[in-house]
Design an enzyme around this catalytic site. Structure first.
Site, PDB file in Angstrom:
ATOM      1  CG  ASP A 199      -1.905   1.169   1.209  1.00 35.15           C
ATOM      2  OD1 ASP A 199      -1.524   2.261   0.755  1.00 35.15           O
ATOM      3  OD2 ASP A 199      -3.056   0.993   1.641  1.00 35.15           O
ATOM      4  CG  HIS A 200       1.153   4.303  -3.150  1.00 35.15           C
ATOM      5  ND1 HIS A 200      -0.041   3.895  -3.680  1.00 35.15           N
ATOM      6  CD2 HIS A 200       1.109   5.656  -3.137  1.00 35.15           C
ATOM      7  CE1 HIS A 200      -0.781   4.954  -3.966  1.00 35.15           C
ATOM      8  NE2 HIS A 200      -0.109   6.026  -3.659  1.00 35.15           N
ATOM      9  CG  ASP A 257      -9.256   4.064  -6.176  1.00 32.84           C
ATOM     10  OD1 ASP A 257      -8.538   3.101  -6.502  1.00 32.84           O
ATOM     11  OD2 ASP A 257      -9.113   5.198  -6.644  1.00 32.84           O
ATOM     12  CG  HIS A 262      -4.344   4.697  -0.336  1.00 34.71           C
ATOM     13  ND1 HIS A 262      -3.483   3.639  -0.479  1.00 34.71           N
ATOM     14  CD2 HIS A 262      -4.682   5.070  -1.600  1.00 34.71           C
ATOM     15  CE1 HIS A 262      -3.311   3.385  -1.768  1.00 34.71           C
ATOM     16  NE2 HIS A 262      -4.030   4.234  -2.469  1.00 34.71           N
TER      17      HIS A 262
END
Length: 514
Positions: A199-200, A257, A262
């Site tokens: 998960d960047h 998304d 995030h």
């Protein structure tokens, strides 16, 4: 783990226990012809290569269905590598980077294609000085082919003479059941310690900095609970719409998304208890523990929106790739509550949207009102952590107005990275995470039980939005380029948020306007 400190303030290594990939390593990028690889994976690999962080004698192999020669492949993989001033040193490094990368085309669901890839890897590795060969596999792919690629990779391309690791991109399923099914299928081929779920956002500088801000500062930690904090907002804003990618987006929506992964990851680090150490398992244990204290979100605590035409820009339904009757939300605000001793009663508002008025990701922690009596209508303190763009931390305080008058005005203690750390380059999130995977550090990757509990929080409202529990809710319209649905202010204020007065602006204040 070596606990010796080489310089003042050094944090002991999170996890370097002899399994760092330093030599004899091949990195395989699946989906090498796709947007993600082109825009993120290869620029990140180049950044690491340029700065000397990739293993010695590393070789990068691209793999995808697309048939192309080496020249076309190299053109694609370097298209998004930045060299705005035509720096000859960078240009030379780009040429070097091209020489350590080759391409193989093949399918994702047939063994012969992967056997062909294995032969290519062996032809590279026969030139390595030792028999030990390490392989890092990066799946820059849609989730529909995660399982067949992972399975065939294990069967045909797994190194028997070294370390193997696999990096998997989100989304990890669409709800709790599909996530569990995906996890179960991947585990049949790959061990948990070999798997790196990326998960960047966990690689972003300011998210990683949360651990230091919280646990290296007594001043911060003392006020980090329900006794001092009124409410918390974690916001994600994009100033553009789907831009022709509406077909993909419409299948997932803004919650899957952005929020469920995030922003929930940011929330878990923001609210977890102090870990026993900075080892990956201790950090992830605390993240899971705090997520388990969050009950599923109810539909009463959700505000949905969908952008319509505005400011000379088209609406979501004007995108030809979007179904004309779509009620997919492009904006969502949700309220989460953490039922533990530290956070009970504090609302956490997660909000994200496309086609809004600015690009911004930030955490805004608003403190409770100061005791009234000697002050009247005084502003609340706020701690703001700007994740992107222009990384910053600032604390909104009340201070006496300079000059003869005696009144309090809001101002801030400001740590803006570009001004404070002028000679430092902040690495891209993907660079940091690929380096972590090479080091064998799992701390910034998502563990399987963490995924499971995250989906438990969001699955009920996702099923409601998908129409599994009756009619699908219709999102509120908001114009392209606005702050979001008109109901947003009242939705947030209902959670106790007090909007600052109109005459406050960060980072400067003009006293003549007061």
């Amino acid at each position: 783990m070596n606990m010796q400190r080489s310089r003042s303030g050094t944090v002991p290594s999170m996890e370097t226990i002899g399994d760092q990939l330093r030599d004899n390593t091949v990195i395989v990028v699946f989906g090498a012809s796709g947007d993600l690889a082109k825009k993120k994976t290869y620029p990140a690999l180049f950044g690491l290569y340029r700065n000397g962080y990739l293993p010695r004698d590393v070789h990068i192999v691209g793999y995808a269905r697309t048939k192309m020669d080496d020249k076309e492949y190299q053109k694609r993989t370097t298209a998004y590598i930045k060299n705005p001033n035509d720096d000859p040193e960078i240009a030379a490094k780009i040429e070097e980077f091209k020489k350590i990368s080759t391409y193989v085309s093949g399918g994702y669901e047939d063994s012969p294609s992967f056997q062909n890839l294995a032969k290519h890897l062996q032809s590279i590795e026969k030139n390595y000085p030792s028999r030990e060969t390490n392989r890092l596999f990066y799946l820059a792919l849609p989730p529909s082919v995660f399982v067949p690629v992972a399975t065939h990779t294990k069967e045909c391309c797994y190194s028997s003479m070294g370390i193997n690791r696999i990096i998997v991109e989100k989304p990890f399923g669409k709800d709790l059941d599909s996530c569990r099914e995906l996890l179960s299928s991947l585990k049949q081929s790959w061990k948990e310690e070999e798997t790196y779920r990326i998960d960047h956002y966990l690689g972003k500088e300011m998210v990683k900095n949360l651990l230091v801000l919280r646990f290296a500062n007594v001043a911060m930690g003392a006020a980090w609970d329900k006794n001092s904090i009124s409410n918390v907002q974690i916001s994600f804003k994009e100033p553009f719409g789907t831009q022709g990618r509406g077909g993909y987006f419409d299948e997932f929506g803004i919650i899957r998304d952005v929020l469920q992964n995030h922003l929930l990851q940011v929330l878990s680090i923001l609210t977890m208890e102090r870990p026993v150490s900075f080892s990956s398992e201790d950090i992830r244990d605390e993240k899971v523990k705090v997520l388990r204290a969050i009950p599923p979100i109810t539909k009463e605590d959700v505000l949905l929106g969908q952008y319509v035409a505005g400011n000379n820009e088209p609406g979501y339904l004007d995108d030809d790739t979007v179904p004309k009757d779509s009620v997919c939300p492009t904006f969502a605000a949700t309220v989460l509550r953490i039922n533990n001793e530290r956070w009970e009663g504090v609302p956490f508002i997660l909000k994200a949207g496309k086609a809004l008025n600015e690009a911004k990701v930030e955490i805004r922690m608003q403190f409770k009102d100061v005791t009234q009596g000697i002050f009247k209508d005084i502003s609340r303190n706020e701690l703001v952590i700007r994740i992107q763009p222009s990384e910053a931390v600032y604390l909104k305080l009340n201070s006496k107005t300079p000059g003869y008058s005696f009144r309090a005005i809001p101002t801030e203690m400001d740590l803006t990275y570009k001004r404070r750390f002028t000679d430092t380059k902040i690495p891209e999130a993907y660079e940091a995470l690929i380096l972590d995977a090479l080091k064998g550090d799992h701390s910034n990757f998502v563990r399987d039980d963490e995924l499971d509990v995250a989906w438990k929080i969001f699955t009920p409202i996702l099923h409601w939005i998908d129409g599994r529990a009756g009619p699908r809710p219709r999102p509120s319209p908001y114009p392209y380029g606005s702050r979001g649905p008109k109901e947003l202010d009242s939705f947030i204020e209902k959670q106790g948020y007090k909007r600052p007065e109109a005459d406050y602006s960060w980072p400067t204040t003009n006293l003549s306007n007061l």
